[in-house]
Design a protein around this motif. Sequence first.
Motif, mmCIF file in Angstrom:
data_model
loop_
_atom_site.group_PDB
_atom_site.id
_atom_site.type_symbol
_atom_site.label_atom_id
_atom_site.label_comp_id
_atom_site.label_asym_id
_atom_site.label_seq_id
_atom_site.Cartn_x
_atom_site.Cartn_y
_atom_site.Cartn_z
ATOM 1 N N GLY A 52 49.873 26.428 -74.546
ATOM 2 C CA GLY A 52 50.972 25.521 -74.871
ATOM 3 C C GLY A 52 50.666 24.053 -74.649
ATOM 4 N N ALA A 53 49.421 23.652 -74.916
ATOM 5 C CA ALA A 53 49.053 22.223 -74.870
ATOM 6 C C ALA A 53 49.213 21.611 -73.481
ATOM 7 C CB ALA A 53 49.865 21.434 -75.915
ATOM 8 N N VAL A 54 48.984 22.400 -72.445
ATOM 9 C CA VAL A 54 49.208 21.878 -71.083
ATOM 10 C C VAL A 54 48.261 20.727 -70.728
ATOM 11 C CG1 VAL A 54 50.325 23.860 -69.996
ATOM 12 C CG2 VAL A 54 47.841 23.797 -70.134
ATOM 13 N N TRP A 55 47.034 20.770 -71.226
ATOM 14 C CA TRP A 55 46.098 19.682 -70.889
ATOM 15 C C TRP A 55 46.504 18.388 -71.581
ATOM 16 C CZ3 TRP A 55 40.805 22.710 -71.327
ATOM 17 C CH2 TRP A 55 40.652 23.441 -70.159
ATOM 18 N N ALA A 56 46.868 18.503 -72.856
ATOM 19 C CA ALA A 56 47.318 17.297 -73.576
ATOM 20 C C ALA A 56 48.569 16.724 -72.913
ATOM 21 C CB ALA A 56 47.606 17.644 -75.034
ATOM 22 N N GLN A 57 49.479 17.608 -72.516
ATOM 23 C CA GLN A 57 50.701 17.136 -71.854
ATOM 24 C C GLN A 57 50.368 16.413 -70.553
ATOM 25 O OE1 GLN A 57 54.221 19.659 -71.591
ATOM 26 N NE2 GLN A 57 53.217 21.177 -72.867
ATOM 27 N N ALA A 58 49.475 17.015 -69.768
ATOM 28 C CA ALA A 58 49.134 16.410 -68.469
ATOM 29 C C ALA A 58 48.485 15.035 -68.678
ATOM 30 C CB ALA A 58 48.199 17.333 -67.704
ATOM 31 N N GLU A 59 47.615 14.954 -69.668
ATOM 32 C CA GLU A 59 46.945 13.662 -69.907
ATOM 33 C C GLU A 59 47.942 12.621 -70.403
ATOM 34 O OE1 GLU A 59 43.314 13.928 -72.097
ATOM 35 O OE2 GLU A 59 42.478 15.390 -70.718
ATOM 36 N N LEU A 60 48.853 13.062 -71.255
ATOM 37 C CA LEU A 60 49.850 12.114 -71.768
ATOM 38 C C LEU A 60 50.762 11.632 -70.633
ATOM 39 C CD1 LEU A 60 50.975 10.648 -74.214
ATOM 40 C CD2 LEU A 60 52.350 12.678 -74.729
ATOM 41 N N ARG A 61 51.144 12.536 -69.745
ATOM 42 C CA ARG A 61 51.964 12.109 -68.581
ATOM 43 C C ARG A 61 51.214 11.077 -67.750
ATOM 44 N NH1 ARG A 61 52.882 17.626 -68.222
ATOM 45 N NH2 ARG A 61 54.769 18.081 -69.388
ATOM 46 N N LYS A 62 49.928 11.312 -67.554
ATOM 47 C CA LYS A 62 49.113 10.361 -66.772
ATOM 48 C C LYS A 62 49.110 8.983 -67.437
ATOM 49 C CE LYS A 62 44.740 10.058 -67.340
ATOM 50 N NZ LYS A 62 43.319 10.388 -67.513
ATOM 51 N N VAL A 63 48.876 8.969 -68.745
ATOM 52 C CA VAL A 63 48.821 7.700 -69.475
ATOM 53 C C VAL A 63 50.161 6.979 -69.388
ATOM 54 C CG1 VAL A 63 48.611 6.692 -71.784
ATOM 55 C CG2 VAL A 63 47.010 8.478 -71.052
ATOM 56 N N LEU A 64 51.245 7.717 -69.638
ATOM 57 C CA LEU A 64 52.577 7.103 -69.644
ATOM 58 C C LEU A 64 52.949 6.581 -68.257
ATOM 59 C CD1 LEU A 64 54.327 9.797 -71.858
ATOM 60 C CD2 LEU A 64 53.796 7.457 -72.549
ATOM 61 N N THR A 65 52.540 7.309 -67.225
ATOM 62 C CA THR A 65 52.802 6.860 -65.857
ATOM 63 C C THR A 65 52.070 5.553 -65.587
ATOM 64 O OG1 THR A 65 53.110 9.143 -65.147
ATOM 65 C CG2 THR A 65 52.642 7.534 -63.417
ATOM 66 N N THR A 66 50.837 5.466 -66.069
ATOM 67 C CA THR A 66 50.055 4.229 -65.910
ATOM 68 C C THR A 66 50.767 3.037 -66.528
ATOM 69 O OG1 THR A 66 48.029 5.532 -66.023
ATOM 70 C CG2 THR A 66 47.799 3.171 -66.387
ATOM 71 N N LEU A 67 51.493 3.283 -67.608
ATOM 72 C CA LEU A 67 52.185 2.193 -68.307
ATOM 73 C C LEU A 67 53.515 1.838 -67.648
ATOM 74 C CD1 LEU A 67 51.530 3.163 -72.020
ATOM 75 C CD2 LEU A 67 50.108 1.909 -70.414
ATOM 76 N N GLY A 68 53.904 2.604 -66.628
ATOM 77 C CA GLY A 68 55.142 2.296 -65.920
ATOM 78 C C GLY A 68 56.356 3.034 -66.434
ATOM 79 N N ALA A 69 56.149 4.025 -67.322
ATOM 80 C CA ALA A 69 57.285 4.819 -67.794
ATOM 81 C C ALA A 69 57.801 5.707 -66.660
ATOM 82 C CB ALA A 69 56.858 5.675 -68.984
ATOM 83 N N ALA A 70 59.087 6.055 -66.750
ATOM 84 C CA ALA A 70 59.693 6.965 -65.767
ATOM 85 C C ALA A 70 59.514 8.386 -66.296
ATOM 86 C CB ALA A 70 61.159 6.638 -65.574
ATOM 87 N N VAL A 71 58.349 8.963 -66.011
ATOM 88 C CA VAL A 71 57.967 10.230 -66.633
ATOM 89 C C VAL A 71 58.501 11.410 -65.810
ATOM 90 C CG1 VAL A 71 56.047 11.609 -67.499
ATOM 91 C CG2 VAL A 71 55.853 9.124 -67.458
ATOM 92 N N LEU A 72 59.219 12.284 -66.463
ATOM 93 C CA LEU A 72 59.715 13.490 -65.800
ATOM 94 C C LEU A 72 58.552 14.426 -65.471
ATOM 95 C CD1 LEU A 72 62.418 12.410 -66.895
ATOM 96 C CD2 LEU A 72 62.926 14.706 -67.704
#
Length: 182
Positions: free
Chosen positions: A118-138
Amino acid sequence: MRVLGLSGSLRSGSYNTSLLRAAGRLLPPPADLEIYTDLAAVPPYSEDLDLERAHPAVEQLRRAIASADALLIATPEYNSSIPGHLKNAVDWVSRPFPDNVLRRKPVAVIGASTGLFGAVWAQAELRKVLTTLGAAVLDAEVAVPAAHAAFADDGRLRDPRLATALQRTVDELAASQASRAA
Ligand code: FNR
């Protein structure tokens, strides 16, 4: 409350776009989901083109994100990572970095793949990137494996555990916006 949905797949029959639609039906009113349809128009990122006035497709995407209360991104996994055009779009909207449009924006990441995970690696990487940008990632994760068999004819997820996880995620996204507004 307006939630902007981004699908990491440009494919017309995309399971990730189907997942966004399934999520949209579960959003608690008055929240509603608008799926962004112009991601394919975003050009490859280049600092040479990242001027005060960027490409119209980039400006449009930045405006759509800035005006949304929250973001829901459904991503496939390409070669164990984020699909290139989705990462490219995120790179564009990450500039200017100090006040990029994702900063403090509530974002949930979900994903579907035809594989087992279920794309868990892509999801994890995207969360990391978005967190770096300062998004409030669930933290919530909804990983839909075997996506080709995951949806019923009415568009809902067949697996009740996945449907419950999706419901929890959209509820949390709606609540995160509510608490931000309070
Ligand atoms: C894939 N797919 C895939 N699946 C997976 O679970 N892990 C992976 O690393 C990859 N890698 C990959 C690379 C490329 C270039 C393609 C085209 C596909 C399969 C993928 O899960 C499947 O095509 C999904 O249906 C893509 O999502 P959409 O387009 O249905 O939303």
